[in-house]
Design an enzyme around this catalytic site. Structure first.
Site, PDB file in Angstrom:
ATOM      1  N   ASP A  37      23.321  44.337 -57.529  1.00 30.06           N
ATOM      2  CA  ASP A  37      23.527  43.471 -56.380  1.00 30.06           C
ATOM      3  C   ASP A  37      22.477  43.651 -55.302  1.00 30.06           C
ATOM      4  OD1 ASP A  37      24.498  45.839 -55.372  1.00 30.06           O
ATOM      5  OD2 ASP A  37      26.583  45.287 -55.732  1.00 30.06           O
ATOM      6  N   LYS A  59      24.638  38.785 -52.910  1.00 34.04           N
ATOM      7  CA  LYS A  59      24.583  37.586 -52.070  1.00 34.04           C
ATOM      8  C   LYS A  59      23.288  36.846 -52.323  1.00 34.04           C
ATOM      9  CE  LYS A  59      26.765  39.959 -48.394  1.00 34.04           C
ATOM     10  NZ  LYS A  59      26.404  40.807 -47.305  1.00 34.04           N
ATOM     11  N   MET A 175      27.669  49.440 -42.102  1.00 33.04           N
ATOM     12  CA  MET A 175      28.147  48.054 -41.951  1.00 33.04           C
ATOM     13  C   MET A 175      28.722  47.797 -40.559  1.00 33.04           C
ATOM     14  SD  MET A 175      30.001  47.510 -45.635  1.00 33.04           S
ATOM     15  CE  MET A 175      30.723  49.129 -45.761  1.00 33.04           C
TER      16      MET A 175
HETATM   17  N1  SAH Z   1      26.999  52.384 -51.416  1.00 28.72           N
HETATM   18  C1  SAH Z   1      26.048  52.220 -50.338  1.00 28.72           C
HETATM   19  C2  SAH Z   1      26.656  51.552 -49.130  1.00 28.72           C
HETATM   20  C3  SAH Z   1      26.987  50.116 -49.379  1.00 28.72           C
HETATM   21  S1  SAH Z   1      27.660  49.338 -47.973  1.00 28.72           S
HETATM   22  C4  SAH Z   1      25.471  53.581 -49.973  1.00 28.72           C
HETATM   23  O1  SAH Z   1      25.972  54.602 -50.454  1.00 28.72           O
HETATM   24  O2  SAH Z   1      24.509  53.634 -49.227  1.00 28.72           O
HETATM   25  C5  SAH Z   1      26.262  48.518 -47.290  1.00 28.72           C
HETATM   26  C6  SAH Z   1      25.808  49.218 -46.045  1.00 28.72           C
HETATM   27  O3  SAH Z   1      25.075  50.368 -46.369  1.00 28.72           O
HETATM   28  C7  SAH Z   1      24.885  48.410 -45.169  1.00 28.72           C
HETATM   29  O4  SAH Z   1      25.582  47.508 -44.353  1.00 28.72           O
HETATM   30  C8  SAH Z   1      24.245  49.502 -44.351  1.00 28.72           C
HETATM   31  O5  SAH Z   1      25.114  49.976 -43.359  1.00 28.72           O
HETATM   32  C9  SAH Z   1      24.098  50.596 -45.388  1.00 28.72           C
HETATM   33  N2  SAH Z   1      22.788  50.603 -46.040  1.00 28.72           N
HETATM   34  C10 SAH Z   1      22.520  50.456 -47.343  1.00 28.72           C
HETATM   35  N3  SAH Z   1      21.199  50.595 -47.585  1.00 28.72           N
HETATM   36  C11 SAH Z   1      20.628  50.854 -46.394  1.00 28.72           C
HETATM   37  C12 SAH Z   1      19.303  51.131 -45.955  1.00 28.72           C
HETATM   38  N4  SAH Z   1      18.283  51.162 -46.808  1.00 28.72           N
HETATM   39  N5  SAH Z   1      19.095  51.379 -44.654  1.00 28.72           N
HETATM   40  C13 SAH Z   1      20.113  51.373 -43.764  1.00 28.72           C
HETATM   41  N6  SAH Z   1      21.363  51.116 -44.118  1.00 28.72           N
HETATM   42  C14 SAH Z   1      21.632  50.870 -45.403  1.00 28.72           C
END
Ligand code: SAH
Length: 511
Positions: A37, A59, A175
């Site tokens: 995704d 998305k 998020m």
């Molecule tokens: N499973 C993922 C989180 C998914 S929820 C993890 O462990 O990181 C999606 C959220 O993750 C985004 O809204 C943001 O808050 C964060 N996120 C994911 N990748 C990111 C990145 N490269 N930099 C900053 N925030 C990130």
């Protein structure tokens, strides 16, 4: 009967390809089905086999992502059909990734699964923005919390005032960008001082990372001013104060710069890595496609008598790779190469030969067909020697002619592939380039310049896109650029990737 299928719930890390685990890479390479995704680096997809079924469930612009129930049904369906399914998720699958739900659905259907952890976004954001998540004197606990709450859904509500009452704690909020003001207010309601340090890190670990530092009281304004949006991690706590002293990533010489490079050959030049290690955001434009196109008769003739040749000449890494694929079909012993000597036009080609534990005995200083002819002739070993020249559909006539006429060699041409113009209309990198442009674009060969020019229409910049400065790897490439009417902003001091990158850094430092 239990099916032999299996699902791997795999963390893809925060973005930087170097932060993907070995296990993830191994599983992607052996997957029958890959489901991924938004937030998963698109390059990961290129690690899978060509026959792997690739399904994007994230998305798309203007559309919602595929509903969770549908994703779960897809995983179950493919596993029941006996497939090895890799479900790739950004960061870690069990940290706000709905991995737990997918695992439950699989377990309920009696499907075998395994979970591979990944570097979660908060860890990457801390490391790459200079914010240690715990610190002996200021923070003894770390809370990972979601800021995304839909009051209409039956989800747990986060008690922000309760979190605001904690002391010596670092909050890492996922998020949370669309509810930033509410969250900051909620924390203060619980007693958190308005002057508590806070930060936002967007696109952590990637060249397009941006961050701002403020306080709980001023963060909303600072974020609006800097224009930061999702995906971001919000940090709250005294550890943010360390940023100035321990930041390393945002101080790199190409941090904040967008650099376009061309991918005209299958061989990996290592240019992307060099730029990323300096903090750049790299847009790699694939311009042509290399298709194996083996000329059967010459192949059989040449390969059956391989031991009788003196030299084999390669002008691209693709040629090397396809040659060895064909070689492996005919022989099961590398010694069938006999005393064949290897000549290569440049570094990427030579690397492809050396990776097979074979020595490259001739490689010119500048990577051009003419320089290669000069270098071969200078070995004084061509008179009556039998030489194979591996080619694509690009014209190698002068190389062959010079080896025959000046070197008096007996040359056999072995055509193994052809290059085609790639359709860029739907290509994500091309789309990104058209929309935003870049600070610079680097050309590492004349053929890259030609391929880029041939795609000029498909790469035309939109209004507001940044017009890139064009850099050249050396005089030959510069000549081609001049011929094609491309202004040259900088050129490598000596032809080579390291000097090209040095020239880029020097040129951008002037702006
Ligand atoms: N499973 C993922 C989180 C998914 S929820 C993890 O462990 O990181 C999606 C959220 O993750 C985004 O809204 C943001 O808050 C964060 N996120 C994911 N990748 C990111 C990145 N490269 N930099 C900053 N925030 C990130």
């Amino acid at each position: 009967m239990a099916s032999a299928g299996i699902v791997y719930l795999v963390g893809a890390g925060p973005g930087d390809l170097g932060l993907v685990t070995f296990r993830a890479r191994e599983l992607i390479a052996s997957a029958d089905v890959l489901v991924y995704d938004y937030l998963v680096h698109p390059d990961l997809v290129s690690w899978c086999a060509s026959e792997c079924e690739v399904v994007y469930v994230g998305k798309k612009a203007g559309f919602h992502s595929v509903p969770q129930a549908e994703i779960e049904a897809l995983l179950v369906d493919r596993a029941k059909a006996g497939k090895r399914v890799v479900r790739l998720k950004g960061g870690d699958p069990y940290v706000f990734g709905r991995g737990g739900e997918e695992a439950r659905a699989l377990a309920a259907d009696g499907i075998r699964f395994e979970v591979v952890p990944g570097v979660t976004a908060a860890l990457a954001a801390g490391a790459y923005a200079g914010i240690p998540l715990t610190h002996r004197n200021t923070s003894s606990s770390l809370v990972l919390v979601t800021g995304h709450e839909d009051p209409n859904k039956h989800e747990l509500q986060v008690d922000w005032p309760a979190l605001g009452a904690l002391r010596n704690t670092t909050l890492a909020i996922y998020m949370g960008m669309s509810r930033l003001a509410d969250i900051m207010a909620g924390l203060q309601k619980g007693g958190l001082a308005a002057d508590t340090p806070a930060a936002v890190v967007q696109w952590a670990s990637l060249g397009r990372q941006r961050s701002v530092t403020a306080t709980v009281g001023t963060l909303v304004e600072a974020v609006a001013e800097a224009g930061l949006k999702a995906p971001s991690i919000i940090f709250v706590g005294d550890v943010v104060l360390h940023q100035e002293t321990v930041d390393w990533f945002e101080h790199l010489s190409l941090f904040g710069r967008r650099i376009a490079i061309t991918r005209t050959r299958g061989g990996n030049s290592g240019l992307r890595e060099k730029l990323e290690h300096l903090g750049a955001e790299v847009v790699e434009l694939p311009l042509i496609n290399v298709v194996p196109d083996v000329h059967r008769e010459s192949l059989i003739e040449i390969v059956s008598e391989l031991g009788s040749y003196d030299w084999i000449v390669f002008t691209s890494a693709n040629g090397v790779n396809i040659f060895f694929e064909q070689f492996a079909k005919a022989y099961d012993d590398v010694r069938a190469l006999g005393l064949l000597r290897f000549a290569c036009v440049g570094e990427a080609t030579a690397r492809a030969v050396r990776s097979r534990w074979l020595k490259v005995e001739c490689q010119p200083e500048i990577a051009t067909a003419d320089a290669l002819a000069d270098a071969l002739i200078a070995t004084d070993s061509l008179d009556s020697a039998k030489v194979i020249v591996v080619t694509g559909n690009r014209n190698r006539e002068t190389l062959v002619k010079r080896l025959e006429e000046e070197g008096r060699a007996i040359v056999d041409v072995l055509p193994l592939y052809r290059t085609e113009k790639l359709d860029l209309s739907e290509n994500p990198a091309a789309h990104d380039f058209r929309e935003k442009g870049a600070d610079a674009i680097l050309f590492a060969s004349s053929s890259a310049v030609e391929a880029f020019t041939a795609q000029a229409k498909a790469l035309a910049l939109e209004d507001g896109a940044k017009r890139p400065l064009a850099g050249s790897i050396g005089p030959q490439t510069s000549d081609t650029m001049k011929q094609l009417g491309m202004p040259i902003a900088f050129e490598a001091k000596k032809p080579g990737l390291d000097d090209l990158v040095a020239a880029l850094v020097a040129r951008l430092a002037k702006d």
